[in-house]
Design a protein around this motif. Sequence first.
Motif, PDB file in Angstrom:
ATOM      1  N   ASP A 188      21.598  -5.814 -14.535  1.00 36.09           N
ATOM      2  CA  ASP A 188      21.442  -7.362 -14.728  1.00 36.09           C
ATOM      3  C   ASP A 188      21.291  -7.711 -16.226  1.00 36.09           C
ATOM      4  N   TYR A 189      20.540  -6.961 -16.893  1.00 40.82           N
ATOM      5  CA  TYR A 189      20.241  -7.181 -18.267  1.00 40.82           C
ATOM      6  C   TYR A 189      21.436  -7.282 -19.177  1.00 40.82           C
ATOM      7  N   ASN A 191      24.252  -7.906 -18.063  1.00 37.78           N
ATOM      8  CA  ASN A 191      25.063  -8.851 -17.449  1.00 37.78           C
ATOM      9  C   ASN A 191      24.532 -10.196 -18.341  1.00 37.78           C
ATOM     10  N   VAL A 192      23.301 -10.517 -18.348  1.00 39.66           N
ATOM     11  CA  VAL A 192      22.682 -11.336 -18.893  1.00 39.66           C
ATOM     12  C   VAL A 192      23.077 -11.628 -20.472  1.00 39.66           C
ATOM     13  N   ILE A 207      17.616  -6.669 -26.195  1.00 34.68           N
ATOM     14  CA  ILE A 207      17.601  -5.962 -24.845  1.00 34.68           C
ATOM     15  C   ILE A 207      17.137  -4.871 -24.709  1.00 34.68           C
TER      16      ILE A 207
END
Lengths: 291, 283
Positions: A188-189, A191-192, A207
């Motif tokens: 998810d991170y 993707n963010v 990140i």
Amino acid sequence: MSVPMQRNRIWPAMLATGLGDGSVMSERLRSLSRFLLHRALPPVLVTGALLLLWELLASGPASTLPTPSQVLSDTWDLIVDPFYDNGGTDVGMGWQILASLERVAYGFMLAVLVGVSLGVLIGQSTWAMRGLDPVFQVLRTVPPLAWLPLSLAAFQDSNPSAIFVIFITAIWPIIINTSVGVRNIPEDYRNVSRVLRLNGAEYFLKIMLPAAAPYIFSGLRIGVGLSWLAIVAAEMLIGGVGIGFFIWDAWNSSMISDIVLALIYVGIVGFLLDRLVAFIGNRVTRGTVAG
Amino acid sequence: MSNRYLTIENVDKTFGQGAAATRVLKDVNLKVDQGEFIAIIGHSGCGKSTVLNIVAGLLDATTGGVILDGKEVTAPGPDRSVVFQNHSLLPWLTVYENVALAVDKAFRKTMTRAERRAWILKNLDMVNMSHALDKRPAEISGGMKQRVGIARALSMQPKVLLLDEPFGALDALTRAHLQDEVMRIQAELNNTVLMITHDVDEAVLLSDRIVMMTNGPEATIGEILDVDLPRPRDRIVLADDPHYNHCRHEVLRFLHEKQRKVQPLKRPAPVEGTGATRSGAVA
């Protein structure tokens, strides 16, 4: 033990219900007594019991080791004046420990820099991991002191050699934990960061480092513990000012009480180092663990 | 009809290679107008999230492609912001900082620092999260996290807002509340929205068109239903509305009669989403 504990627990409770106006006061009293009872009492009791046992065991005529009271009286001068300086290696315990801490600081900082960098590299790149992992797995099992002769040969000087031993001791858990942390960054991170189009540097700082920080810090904690273990042994061999050589020197001059005092200091300093790194880790990774 | 805002054209997606290859999507075609709210509904595993990820650019289509506002989608970007199901806020940043990360990146060159700050606050205000600017994600509820996720996505002023089961992990009451908020924001901003959902009521309540997907593998668009209910919509009023119930019924019939999860695979003909008329060409 259970009987007095129960009695003490009831007593402040009665105080709280009995007094109307002093309820704030009694609430404080109650929390204080609860703290003393549950936190302070057990370590005090156990330490006292151990000291007593030691006193009994070492007080026989055939005993080869000093009793606690003997240690205290023998080393009283060292305890009350930790920062005297008579030149050479004849300096106070404070200086000895600071000299050791300085070596650990240099070696450990170097290990953090190199270890985190290598950890990120092998966490990011499968190719680098496949290439470097076997090397690391073999090298990390080499005992710290086995590096000392080699580093003496390379550096031709005792101080850099000791620092190198610290470095090579602390670096393995840092590398391994960092790489695991980087590899475990949630998809998810990533993707963010892809949706936001973060560039490499932004991804690394915003990140990767924060996301891997809990892993990195558990590596740092293991690393600093190992460094402190290794420095004492390394200093015994290289000599000079330092808590390790102090212990070896005391053994050579049969001052057993000095050794005991030094061991206590080594333990306390090691404990404080561990707590310091844990404290910094908690501050830095605040909020990172629970999502 | 080539001047549609968002076009998904002949998209196929195959995962894996050789014998292990699975063709997840087959011939997906969809055209979306600017300002349209599209819900994509289907059984779990039918590949609806894959469609969304391809539009987002997080996945590449094996063949076919996506065109947004005249440009082909090749990579993720802030013009297609995503609200992920599990909010995906960065836990080490505060609510404000999470939105700021997006705004500072998207508008660093076009806005001053003060303008960016005002814009961040405006977006958080829009989702009613102004009270928790300095809280970290762990300190706020699941519904609040999703609000911040929506604020972060909106703050990038995307051409298309992609919602990937945004309320799936929330309890029913919180979900209803957030659906109302999304409708309010949608009325205000008139965004183009693509929303993945498995909730029939949510799809009918929120969207202008409901895209129903057949079961995978080789999933494709089975039917498209126009929901021409007037806006603003009120869930309580609509509960007794015959047209609302008709739409619900249509979607339920598709999901539970035509595309029962257990039935053997059918090969429905690909449907061109023409929007104006309901396309019922299905197996």
